[in-house]
Write a protein that holds these residues in place. Structure first.
Motif, mmCIF file in Angstrom:
data_model
loop_
_atom_site.group_PDB
_atom_site.id
_atom_site.type_symbol
_atom_site.label_atom_id
_atom_site.label_comp_id
_atom_site.label_asym_id
_atom_site.label_seq_id
_atom_site.Cartn_x
_atom_site.Cartn_y
_atom_site.Cartn_z
ATOM 1 N N LYS A 37 44.231 -52.595 8.774
ATOM 2 C CA LYS A 37 44.999 -53.325 7.743
ATOM 3 C C LYS A 37 46.502 -53.169 7.972
ATOM 4 N N VAL A 50 36.978 -56.588 12.268
ATOM 5 C CA VAL A 50 36.531 -56.801 13.643
ATOM 6 C C VAL A 50 35.270 -57.652 13.595
ATOM 7 N N GLU A 62 36.300 -63.960 13.558
ATOM 8 C CA GLU A 62 35.021 -64.432 13.027
ATOM 9 C C GLU A 62 34.007 -64.479 14.174
ATOM 10 N N SER A 63 33.014 -63.593 14.066
ATOM 11 C CA SER A 63 32.079 -63.395 15.172
ATOM 12 C C SER A 63 31.393 -64.687 15.614
HETATM 13 N N1 LIG Z 1 32.648 -62.774 8.831
HETATM 14 C C1 LIG Z 1 33.195 -61.767 9.705
HETATM 15 C C2 LIG Z 1 32.875 -60.402 9.138
HETATM 16 C C3 LIG Z 1 33.614 -59.306 9.890
HETATM 17 C C4 LIG Z 1 33.373 -57.952 9.235
HETATM 18 O O1 LIG Z 1 33.017 -57.843 8.056
HETATM 19 N N2 LIG Z 1 33.586 -56.891 10.034
HETATM 20 C C5 LIG Z 1 33.444 -55.559 9.506
HETATM 21 C C6 LIG Z 1 32.743 -54.674 10.523
HETATM 22 S S1 LIG Z 1 31.061 -55.210 10.788
HETATM 23 C C7 LIG Z 1 34.816 -54.977 9.247
HETATM 24 O O2 LIG Z 1 35.718 -55.171 10.040
HETATM 25 N N3 LIG Z 1 34.963 -54.251 8.131
HETATM 26 C C8 LIG Z 1 36.200 -53.595 7.828
HETATM 27 C C9 LIG Z 1 36.720 -54.001 6.492
HETATM 28 O O3 LIG Z 1 36.132 -54.869 5.840
HETATM 29 O O4 LIG Z 1 37.761 -53.425 6.090
HETATM 30 C C10 LIG Z 1 32.658 -61.944 11.125
HETATM 31 O O5 LIG Z 1 31.546 -62.462 11.272
HETATM 32 O O6 LIG Z 1 33.347 -61.574 12.100
#
Ligand SMILES: N[C@@H](CCC(=O)N[C@@H](CS)C(=O)NCC(=O)O)C(=O)O
Length: 68
Positions: A37, A50, A62-63
């Motif tokens: 952040k 990520v 966005e994956s």
């Molecule tokens: N919609 C996003 C979701 C990405 C996501 O939620 N990543 C998680 C890890 S699996 C993350 O970075 N979480 C850290 C946070 O939300 O602060 C994608 O598909 O890339």
């Protein structure tokens, strides 16, 4: 191509699996959670999550978008 990732991330894993299936080499950047952040990372991914792909001038988050 560089992919910012954290080890347990399912969203990053699907991108890595797709790249492996397609034979695309990725340099995996182990993104520290504490820096997700902060301004340098938010400049790459305004969601502060990520995975994030950097390929030359292209930055993509966005994956599912990265998989495409
Ligand atoms: N919609 C996003 C979701 C990405 C996501 O939620 N990543 C998680 C890890 S699996 C993350 O970075 N979480 C850290 C946070 O939300 O602060 C994608 O598909 O890339």
């Amino acid at each position: 191509m560089k992919l910012s990732s954290v080890q347990p991330s399912n969203n990053a894993r699907r991108v890595r699996a797709t790249a492996e299936h397609l034979g695309i080499a990725l340099e995996i950047i182990d993104q520290p959670m504490a820096e997700m952040k902060t301004p340098p990372y938010l400049a790459l991914n305004p969601n502060g999550k990520v995975p994030t792909l950097v390929d030359g001038d292209l930055t993509l988050w966005e994956s599912r978008a990265i998989m495409q």
